[in-house]
Motif scaffolding. Structure first.
Motif, PDB file in Angstrom:
ATOM      1  N   VAL A  73      58.950 -64.925 -22.794  1.00  0.00           N
ATOM      2  CA  VAL A  73      57.608 -64.351 -22.786  1.00  0.00           C
ATOM      3  C   VAL A  73      57.676 -62.922 -23.297  1.00  0.00           C
ATOM      4  N   SER A  74      58.641 -62.168 -22.767  1.00  0.00           N
ATOM      5  CA  SER A  74      58.786 -60.775 -23.170  1.00  0.00           C
ATOM      6  C   SER A  74      60.165 -60.260 -22.791  1.00  0.00           C
ATOM      7  N   TYR A  75      60.753 -59.498 -23.695  1.00  0.00           N
ATOM      8  CA  TYR A  75      61.968 -58.743 -23.382  1.00  0.00           C
ATOM      9  C   TYR A  75      61.575 -57.288 -23.564  1.00  0.00           C
ATOM     10  N   GLY A  76      61.252 -56.669 -22.456  1.00  0.00           N
ATOM     11  CA  GLY A  76      60.753 -55.309 -22.445  1.00  0.00           C
ATOM     12  C   GLY A  76      59.367 -55.276 -21.824  1.00  0.00           C
ATOM     13  N   ALA A  77      59.110 -54.227 -21.068  1.00  0.00           N
ATOM     14  CA  ALA A  77      57.803 -54.053 -20.425  1.00  0.00           C
ATOM     15  C   ALA A  77      57.507 -52.558 -20.369  1.00  0.00           C
ATOM     16  N   PRO A  78      56.243 -52.173 -20.528  1.00  0.00           N
ATOM     17  CA  PRO A  78      55.877 -50.756 -20.505  1.00  0.00           C
ATOM     18  C   PRO A  78      55.772 -50.224 -19.079  1.00  0.00           C
ATOM     19  N   VAL A  79      56.854 -50.395 -18.333  1.00  0.00           N
ATOM     20  CA  VAL A  79      56.880 -50.005 -16.924  1.00  0.00           C
ATOM     21  C   VAL A  79      58.165 -49.222 -16.661  1.00  0.00           C
ATOM     22  N   LEU A  80      58.019 -48.109 -15.977  1.00  0.00           N
ATOM     23  CA  LEU A  80      59.192 -47.351 -15.529  1.00  0.00           C
ATOM     24  C   LEU A  80      59.081 -47.146 -14.032  1.00  0.00           C
ATOM     25  N   PRO A  81      60.093 -47.549 -13.303  1.00  0.00           N
ATOM     26  CA  PRO A  81      61.328 -48.162 -13.763  1.00  0.00           C
ATOM     27  C   PRO A  81      61.163 -49.660 -14.050  1.00  0.00           C
ATOM     28  N   GLY A  82      61.861 -50.097 -15.114  1.00  0.00           N
ATOM     29  CA  GLY A  82      61.901 -51.518 -15.420  1.00  0.00           C
ATOM     30  C   GLY A  82      61.674 -51.894 -16.861  1.00  0.00           C
ATOM     31  N   ALA A  83      61.822 -50.962 -17.789  1.00  0.00           N
ATOM     32  CA  ALA A  83      61.499 -51.225 -19.192  1.00  0.00           C
ATOM     33  C   ALA A  83      62.318 -52.368 -19.802  1.00  0.00           C
ATOM     34  N   MET A  84      63.534 -52.582 -19.355  1.00  0.00           N
ATOM     35  CA  MET A  84      64.394 -53.612 -19.957  1.00  0.00           C
ATOM     36  C   MET A  84      64.313 -54.941 -19.210  1.00  0.00           C
ATOM     37  N   PHE A  85      63.156 -55.267 -18.702  1.00  0.00           N
ATOM     38  CA  PHE A  85      62.894 -56.512 -17.984  1.00  0.00           C
ATOM     39  C   PHE A  85      62.673 -57.662 -18.970  1.00  0.00           C
ATOM     40  N   LEU A  86      63.185 -58.834 -18.626  1.00  0.00           N
ATOM     41  CA  LEU A  86      62.969 -60.020 -19.449  1.00  0.00           C
ATOM     42  C   LEU A  86      62.323 -61.100 -18.592  1.00  0.00           C
ATOM     43  N   LEU A  87      61.267 -61.707 -19.125  1.00  0.00           N
ATOM     44  CA  LEU A  87      60.597 -62.818 -18.447  1.00  0.00           C
ATOM     45  C   LEU A  87      60.622 -64.027 -19.361  1.00  0.00           C
ATOM     46  N   SER A  88      61.064 -65.148 -18.808  1.00  0.00           N
ATOM     47  CA  SER A  88      61.072 -66.398 -19.560  1.00  0.00           C
ATOM     48  C   SER A  88      60.781 -67.551 -18.614  1.00  0.00           C
ATOM     49  N   TYR A  89      60.462 -68.698 -19.228  1.00  0.00           N
ATOM     50  CA  TYR A  89      60.216 -69.925 -18.461  1.00  0.00           C
ATOM     51  C   TYR A  89      61.053 -71.043 -19.052  1.00  0.00           C
TER      52      TYR A  89
END
Length: 156
Positions: A73-89
């Motif tokens: 879904v996404s590798y990266g999120a505009p959130v600090l802390p947590g920019a290098m987050f990956l979400l998949s299904y």
């Protein structure tokens, strides 16, 4: 493995049972196999991958998640802390496979705290929804944390 106790504590807030845990080297084949084992053999309804989530050449967890065939879904999120987050299904059942950045281990509130309740409710999170977290996406690390009664993560 200092990540496990932190995750177990966060998961305990939601009465989530850990059914499988594996500590591995940064070998994508091993990580991919462990993700599939967790889901297909152990019946995991969510997989959390820790470590190796940055963009350094030796950070192989995103590749390992991709190699499962999961829909990223996404590798990266505009959130600090947590920019290098990956979400998949993964698969037909759309089992969430999350790549958690190192900040989850030491920061009080992160992207994981924003996404976990939705994932546990089987509410599929979209790339657009993650992008919307850019509004309010900076945790201010207040001396007294009042989350969720603050602006952190209110973009969705």
């Amino acid at each position: 493995d200092t990540f496990t106790p932190v995750l177990e504590e966060k998961l305990a807030e939601f009465n989530v049972e850990v059914v499988y845990k594996q500590v591995l080297d940064d070998k994508p084949e091993q990580i991919t196999a462990a993700i599939k084992t967790a889901i297909e053999e152990k019946g995991a309804e969510m997989v959390l991958c820790t470590g190796g989530m940055s963009v350094d050449p030796d950070d192989r967890t995103p590749l390992a998640i991709k190699n499962t065939g999961a829909r990223i879904v996404s590798y990266g999120a505009p959130v600090l802390p947590g920019a290098m987050f990956l979400l998949s299904y993964y698969g037909e059942k759309q089992v969430p496979v999350l790549g958690l950045p190192g900040c989850v281990m030491y920061a009080k509130r992160t992207i994981f705290d924003l996404v976990l309740p939705r994932v546990l409710a089987c509410d599929l999170v979209t790339a657009d929804e993650l992008a919307a977290l850019g509004e309010g996406g900076l945790c201010l690390n207040c001396a007294v944390c009042t989350y969720p009664a603050c602006g952190f993560g209110k973009g969705w």
